[in-house]
Design an enzyme around this catalytic site. Structure first.
Site, mmCIF file in Angstrom:
data_model
loop_
_atom_site.group_PDB
_atom_site.id
_atom_site.type_symbol
_atom_site.label_atom_id
_atom_site.label_comp_id
_atom_site.label_asym_id
_atom_site.label_seq_id
_atom_site.Cartn_x
_atom_site.Cartn_y
_atom_site.Cartn_z
ATOM 1 N N GLU A 60 -1.867 0.275 13.348
ATOM 2 C CA GLU A 60 -3.034 0.680 12.570
ATOM 3 C C GLU A 60 -4.327 0.488 13.360
ATOM 4 O OE1 GLU A 60 -3.427 -1.653 9.016
ATOM 5 O OE2 GLU A 60 -4.853 -0.247 8.121
ATOM 6 N N GLU A 93 0.862 -1.180 0.000
ATOM 7 C CA GLU A 93 0.000 0.000 0.000
ATOM 8 C C GLU A 93 0.904 1.237 0.000
ATOM 9 O OE1 GLU A 93 -4.354 1.100 1.761
ATOM 10 O OE2 GLU A 93 -3.385 -0.732 2.369
HETATM 11 C C1 BGC Z 1 -5.168 2.603 4.940
HETATM 12 C C2 BGC Z 1 -5.749 3.604 5.898
HETATM 13 C C3 BGC Z 1 -6.627 4.423 5.007
HETATM 14 C C4 BGC Z 1 -7.772 3.517 4.648
HETATM 15 C C5 BGC Z 1 -8.928 4.118 3.976
HETATM 16 C C6 BGC Z 1 -6.292 1.684 4.546
HETATM 17 O O1 BGC Z 1 -5.914 0.634 3.787
HETATM 18 O O2 BGC Z 1 -4.064 1.953 5.421
HETATM 19 O O3 BGC Z 1 -4.972 4.115 6.829
HETATM 20 O O4 BGC Z 1 -6.975 5.665 5.441
HETATM 21 O O5 BGC Z 1 -7.314 2.399 3.945
HETATM 22 O O6 BGC Z 1 -9.993 3.652 4.622
#
Ligand code: BGC
Length: 905
Positions: free
Chosen positions: A753, A491
């Site tokens: 997270e 990501e």
């Molecule tokens: C990210 C988050 C992001 C979100 C959106 C995730 O995969 O890591 O931090 O804001 O997606 O909902």
């Protein structure tokens, strides 16, 4: 004086000084001499301005802003000093500047208090030219200080026609050779190598940037870097070699231009298909997510130096240009900023070695190895371990996160570091190692945007310092030319929600001004003609149009840039874009309620309706736009948008507020926090809503948060504003689930997270910066450093430390655009001390809270009484007024260092 003699002289002086403690030494910055106690003996009057910046950068090379802005920091021997005028000289030659001549610009004595955001106003600046500048300032009494030392800035290539080269590619190694008839006197390279490049000249890597250029929307904009390559070149044959990686671009393309000046001659070297050759290099594959495979047996020795037999090399090919304009990279580049020594090395299985670097971070491993040619060593990266000591990579999702090195077989051993990838990890598993690796065989290389630290926070409660450490590591290792959400799985994107909630914290901990200037331009680049922006910038993920809690990064980060730096230009440049964005939101809210939402209060424990979150940001975005319109003298817009904000506020209350329960929507912490924070709750309901909120925290959830990363950004600042800093402090120091302290006490070295301690697969990064938004509260509430309401750029500061519960002391320092602001307090029963530093050209309200049940309060500054028998005692230098306001002693002070002490009976 010979080297030995000077060393001897110095040590004699040092010994004498240590013995007598009474000899004057010059301070290391060469300014004020040191007095007998080592304290500086201030020179009388204004000192030479320091910390000269151009477009927020120190001596930038290759900028493409035609009217750059200057900033400096002032110092003065007296308190309560201000600048009354300045003079800037900009010259084309340092020698001219030395004679106080500015042939490019002499501003003359400008009556102005501005020491930041001062716009260049001289003759047009020319591409590729270096300019030298200095500045002096007059104090409020009209005394002129000395000139600063010389700083410089250099223009990049200002128009597209100046780029003479072609975009070329064909393989991941490219080279050319050329002759120079005489010694180069000045040479510059302008390069954009996509996805990533390494530029080499005559056998050496140029500069220290890695993973360059920054990640942009490539069909809108690509960034080039400028290097001073004079020391790399020589008379006769020269070679330039470029390695290209795929990076975020996913393909390889090079644009390069070198301008070499020699006595009476000039030479330009450009990238083109006719004079460059290509050959596959040792990098067999490279990918940000998957890692790099480097086969050292495929190296082509001498390829980046002149004179190799290039028979096997083929002509470079013209490739499709990326499409975006070439813009100067005007932010701190990505660099290797630190090297970590592993804490432990274990071997959970034969031939499998696991290093623990002791810290989760972004970067890679440097491997030292000796073995037979062709040996394949694999490095796999992980944030977590299983109980049996093997690495746990379940949370990396599809990212392979591994590097492979194939040995050349050098007798003396070899060293490997990848070029075009990075990983987020704490543990490295090594397999295929010839023999047994030692602790010394591996190092961690910490890699991220090399932003300078700007702030420091510490307090007497260890858990706060642990959390501050997690925040700083998580924040800095998620700066990779854009603010990323994570650094390990597949990501690592510029998720705007994460970016907006962390921006204030980042700006207080690091010098982020140039970084966010770039990021806001990136946001502008993704904006559609209909005003929409995207969830990630550059746009890679998420929906279009952005979730309003993500899209709000555009107005909010722009606004924070203004608040932190007094940056009006960023407001001007983005006004139209922000208005378009708000108009888009308005088109989706015909009844003044914006309901669409994808993520809402993301990763919360108790869910809040997404529509409430979206509508809160809609209201705030419109309020911000109205304020910006007012600042930019767009009064019709200012009025229209503040009316709209009121309509949205009323509609919000109508839609979400339940007068029967005194709750918004389902009464979650986030649902009640957001409207209170924005101060849009009807006055007669405020107490009930705040009561519901604190009851939910304290009684329903036993003093724990239940929010996601949206709600929590505002929860603690709101509690402080409502006079509940003690409760905010309890949340901040909580150590049971869910809390920051829970992470700290369960092995986190960066914030997670999720509030949960999960080690399984999916959505479970252990380095996500967004809960670090708490960091802003450390500075703004505990240290109490902020702008006075309604002001920006730390011109009018408020120092209002919140003295809470068992906290014995807290200390914060922020290097602002106007200089260092600091606040350090201690508290013991009956005594509060507060040390404050306010930069020259700023003033402050200093608030000393009356925390203990004291009568007969006395406040001293230094040795002087400034408050006694219920009254302000005038006379202390720099302190112009004092009053008792809602139980706190508030003093108006000018610049300087102050030492307050409050005592009572
Ligand atoms: C990210 C988050 C992001 C979100 C959106 C995730 O995969 O890591 O931090 O804001 O997606 O909902």
């Amino acid at each position: 004086m010979s080297k030995t003699r000077s060393t001897h002289w110095y040590s004699v002086l040092l010994v004498t000084c240590l013995a007598s403690a009474a000899c004057p030494l010059t301070a290391s910055d060469g300014r004020a001499p040191l007095g007998p106690t080592g304290a500086s003996v201030p020179q009388e009057g204004p000192e030479a301005p320091g910390n000269l910046r151009c477009e927020y950068l120190k001596n930038p090379l290759g900028i493409d802003v035609r009217q750059p802005r200057f900033a400096w920091v002032l110092d003065h021997s007296e308190r309560a000093q201000k600048q009354s005028a300045y003079q800037i000289l900009v010259a084309t030659q340092p020698a001219l500047l030395a004679q106080d001549k500015g042939d490019q610009w002499d501003s003359g004595q400008v009556e102005s208090g501005d020491s930041t955001q001062v716009v260049y106003n001289g003759r047009p600046l020319e591409s590729g030219h270096t300019y030298y500048w200095k500045v002096r300032a007059w104090d409020k009494g009209g005394s002129a200080g000395p000139y600063s030392s010389t700083a410089q800035f250099e223009m990049g290539l200002l128009s597209p026609e100046e780029w003479k080269g072609q975009w070329i590619g064909g393989a991941n190694q490219l080279r050319t050779e050329f002759q120079l008839s005489s010694a180069p006197e000045r040479a510059r390279a302008y390069i954009c190598g996509l996805g990533y490049y390494e530029l080499r000249i005559n056998g050496r890597k140029v500069g220290r940037n890695v993973l360059d250029p920054g990640f942009t929307t490539f069909d809108k904009r690509v960034l080039y870097s400028t290097y001073d390559v004079t020391p790399y070149l020589r008379v006769g044959a020269n070679a330039v070699g470029v390695m290209l990686g795929q990076g975020w671009y996913g393909s390889r393309a090079l644009m390069l231009q070198m301008k070499i000046e020699m006595k009476g001659a000039e030479r330009t070297v450009i990238s083109n298909a006719s004079s460059w050759k290509v050959h596959p290099g040792p990098i067999a594959s490279d990918s940000v997510y998957d890692g790099e495979i480097y086969d050292a047996t495929q190296e082509t020795p001498g390829w980046d130096a002149p004179g190799i037999d290039d028979a096997g090399w083929t002509p470079a090919q013209a490739v499709k240009p990326p499409g975006g304009v070439l813009s100067a990279e005007m932010m701190p580049p990505i660099r290797v900023v630190d090297t970590l020594v592993p804490r432990t090395l274990s071997s959970p299985h034969p031939g499998v070695y696991v290093y623990d670097l002791g810290q989760n971070f972004s970067g890679w491993a440097q491997l030292r190895v000796r073995g037979p040619r062709g040996t394949r060593v694999q490095l796999r990266f992980a944030e977590l371990l299983y109980d049996n000591g093997t690495i746990n990579r379940e949370n990396l999702e599809a990212a392979k996160a591994r590097d492979i090195y194939v040995l050349r077989g050098d007798d003396g051993g070899e060293v490997f570091e990848p070029h075009f990838t990075y990983h987020g990890f704490r543990y490295v598993e090594v397999t295929g190692y010839p023999g047994t690796p030692g602790l010394d065989s591996l190092r961690g290389r910490v890699v991220h945007s090399a932003v300078e630290p700007a702030g420091n926070f510490a307090a007497s409660k260890p858990i706060l310092n642990q959390i501050q450490r997690l925040i700083r590591w998580g924040q800095s290792t998620n700066l990779h030319s854009i603010p990323t959400d994570c650094d390990q799985r597949n990501e690592r994107q510029g998720w705007m929600g994460d970016a907006q909630v962390t921006a204030e914290e980042a700006m207080l901990n690091f010098d982020m001004a140039a970084f966010y200037t770039n990021f806001i331009r990136d946001i502008r680049d993704v904006q559609g003609p209909d005003g929409t922006i995207t969830d990630t910038v550059p746009h890679r993920y998420g929906q279009r149009p952005a979730d309003p809690a993500w899209g709000t990064a555009y107005p909010l980060i722009t606004w924070y840039m203004y608040q932190q730096n007094g940056d009006r230009r960023i407001l001007e440049e983005n006004y139209d874009g922000l208005k378009k964005y708000v108009e888009f939101l308005r088109s989706r809210a015909p009844d003044n309620v914006l309901r669409y939402s994808y993520y809402g209060d993301w990763v919360s424990i108790v869910k809040t309706p997404g529509a409430l979150v979206s509508d809160f940001y809609y209201c705030w975005d419109v309020q911000i736009l109205a304020k910006i319109a007012e600042l930019l003298d767009k009064s019709a817009d200012a009025q229209a948008y503040s009316r709209l904000a009121t309509d949205i506020q009323n509609a919000f209350n109508h839609e979400f507020f339940d007068p029967k329960t005194g709750n918004y929507a389902n009464g979650t912490q986030t649902a009640n926090t957001l409207p209170l924070y924005l101060d849009i709750v009807p006055e007669d309901a405020r107490d009930e809503v705040s009561g519901n909120l604190t009851n939910d925290i304290v009684y329903t959830h036993d003093t724990h948060v239940t929010t996601g990363f949206i709600g929590v950004k505002y929860l603690l600042p709101l509690l402080t504003r409502m006079g509940h800093s003690d409760l905010a402090y309890e949340l901040a120091t909580q150590t049971t689930y869910p809390s920051w302290g829970f992470m700290a006490e369960n092995g986190a070295t960066t914030l997670w997270e999720l509030w949960q301690n999960k080690t399984g697969p999916a959505m479970n990064s252990h380095n996500h910066p967004m809960f670090g938004s708490l960091g802003a509260w450390f500075y703004q509430a505990l240290a109490g450093i902020d702008n006075q309401p309604g002001t920006a750029g730390y011109e009018h500061i408020r120092i209002e430390p919140r003295i809470v519960r068992d906290l014995a002391w807290a200390s914060g320092t922020v290097r602002t655009v106007r200089g260092t602001v600091s606040s350090s307090w201690t508290h013991s029963p009956g005594v509060v001390t507060l040390e404050v530093e306010i930069p020259v050209n700023s003033d402050a309200q200093v608030v000393l809270p009356h925390v203990d049940p004291l009568t007969e309060v006395t406040v001293k500054e230094g040795e002087r009484v400034i408050w006694e028998q219920g009254r302000f005692v005038p006379g202390a230098p720099g302190i112009s007024a004092g009053k008792l306001e809602r139980g706190a002693y508030v003093f108006d002070v000018g610049s300087g260092r102050y030492s307050f002490k409050l005592t009572g009976q």
